[in-house]
Write a protein that holds these residues in place. Structure first.
Motif, short mmCIF file in Angstrom:
data_model
loop_
_atom_site.label_atom_id
_atom_site.label_comp_id
_atom_site.label_asym_id
_atom_site.label_seq_id
_atom_site.Cartn_x
_atom_site.Cartn_y
_atom_site.Cartn_z
N ASP A 94 0.88 -1.22 0.02
CA ASP A 94 -0.20 -0.07 0.19
C ASP A 94 0.97 1.28 0.02
O ASP A 94 2.37 1.25 -0.19
CB ASP A 94 -1.02 -0.19 1.30
N SER A 96 1.80 3.12 2.27
CA SER A 96 2.67 3.22 3.40
C SER A 96 3.89 2.19 3.38
O SER A 96 4.83 2.25 4.26
CB SER A 96 2.07 3.10 4.95
N ARG A 98 3.39 -1.17 3.38
CA ARG A 98 2.92 -2.17 4.08
C ARG A 98 2.30 -3.39 3.18
O ARG A 98 1.91 -2.87 2.08
CB ARG A 98 1.95 -1.93 5.28
#
Length: 319
Positions: A94, A96, A98
């Motif tokens: 994603d 971020s 992650r």
């Protein structure tokens, strides 16, 4: 000149990268508008705009981008060796960074993974397994060296999530023998089955494709559901491997499996039809030449080209 070249992993990676960049650099025409699309065609394996090709928000067909909508395809195994049993690992990350661990299930799977050589002579529809940390993995055995493209077709979990198809380059090292795109033919033979393709793709307009399956001269009328349908069709545009996935229209279980699809542009496309019979999934492959749409809404074919259909031979399918 010897047409066989020794491909190192680095050289194959360069070939895959610049081959895709060249295709994208040639430009992509806009797809048909949502209001013009027929029911029965879907982006990806079940998400996206109904009746539309897999595509990014800016109109680019699916699979040409490694990142879109805040998600990135991280191919952790960018190289494998030709002729050797290997394992490909990847993750979807994603915004971020992650690894994504929650997906919507589409046709029984959280994610569908397609692999094709840049010359469109090798094809695999794979079914990877996801670990708890979000890493996907699948075994693969590719007989030919060269540049390949992998496609992750998925919908993240969430009520407002949209279907995405992300693509990344895979290099297969070994002795590389360049292959031309198979010529158009209307019949494919695979494992004793004969698949005849009727109809055709059209640029910017919906067209119906009607493959008919027979064996030993008899129509196959007892096709088995595979991932919730009697057939799955993937089309890849020659040159840049733009990805178009369509679903069958109502009907079945054979011998004809009808699909409605819209080609984004004129040009050559490679079609891969998956069908299941007597417990085994088989793949038939065709080359289709799509003509340029005329001003009156019809279609004309380029000089020396056939308007319809496919060069047929078996293509790989793995589980």
């Amino acid at each position: 000149m010897n047409n066989a070249l020794k491909i190192t992993a680095f050289a194959a990676a360069l070939a895959a990268t610049f081959g895709t960049a060249y295709g994208v650099g040639r430009g992509v025409d806009p797809l048909v508008g949502a209001e013009d699309r027929p029911a029965g065609q879907h982006g990806g394996h079940g998400g996206g705009e109904e009746g539309g090709a897999v595509r990014a928000a800016d109109g680019t067909p699916g699979g040409l981008q490694v990142s879109e909508g805040g998600y990135t395809l991280d191919l952790e195994t960018p190289t494998v060796e030709a002729g050797a049993r290997s394992r490909i690992r990847f993750a979807v990350k994603d915004g971020s960074g992650r690894k994504v661990t929650a997906y919507q299930r589409e046709h029984g799977k959280e994610l569908h993974f397609i692999l094709a050589s840049t010359d469109l002579t090798q094809y695999r529809h794979l079914h990877p397994v996801r670990a708890a940390d979000g890493t996907w993995s699948t075994p693969v055995d590719l007989p030919e060296a060269g540049g390949y493209r992998v496609f992750a077709d998925f919908t993240p979990a969430g009520a407002d999530a949209e279907n995405l198809t992300l693509g990344a380059d895979l290099a297969v090292s070994g002795t590389y023998r360049p292959a031309a795109l198979p010529a158009p033919r209307a019949v494919a033979e695979v494992d004793g089955y004969r698949v005849t393709l009727d109809g055709g793709l059209r640029a910017g307009r919906a067209g119906e494709l009607k493959p008919s399956i027979s064996r030993d001269g008899r129509p196959v009328t007892d096709l088995e559901p595979y991932l919730g349908a009697y057939g799955h069709l993937v089309a890849l545009r020659s040159g840049d491997l733009a990805y178009l996935h369509v679903h069958p229209n109502e009907g079945g279980p054979g011998p004809v499996v009808s699909f409605t699809a819209t080609a984004p542009t004129a040009g050559a496309y490679r079609l891969f039809l998956d069908f299941k019979h007597e417990g085994k999934v088989r793949t038939a492959a065709f080359t289709v030449q799509v003509g340029q749409a005329s001003q009156d809404g019809g279609e004309h074919k380029e000089s020396g080209e056939r308007k319809e259909s496919g060069a047929g031979e078996a293509a790989g399918h793995a589980h």
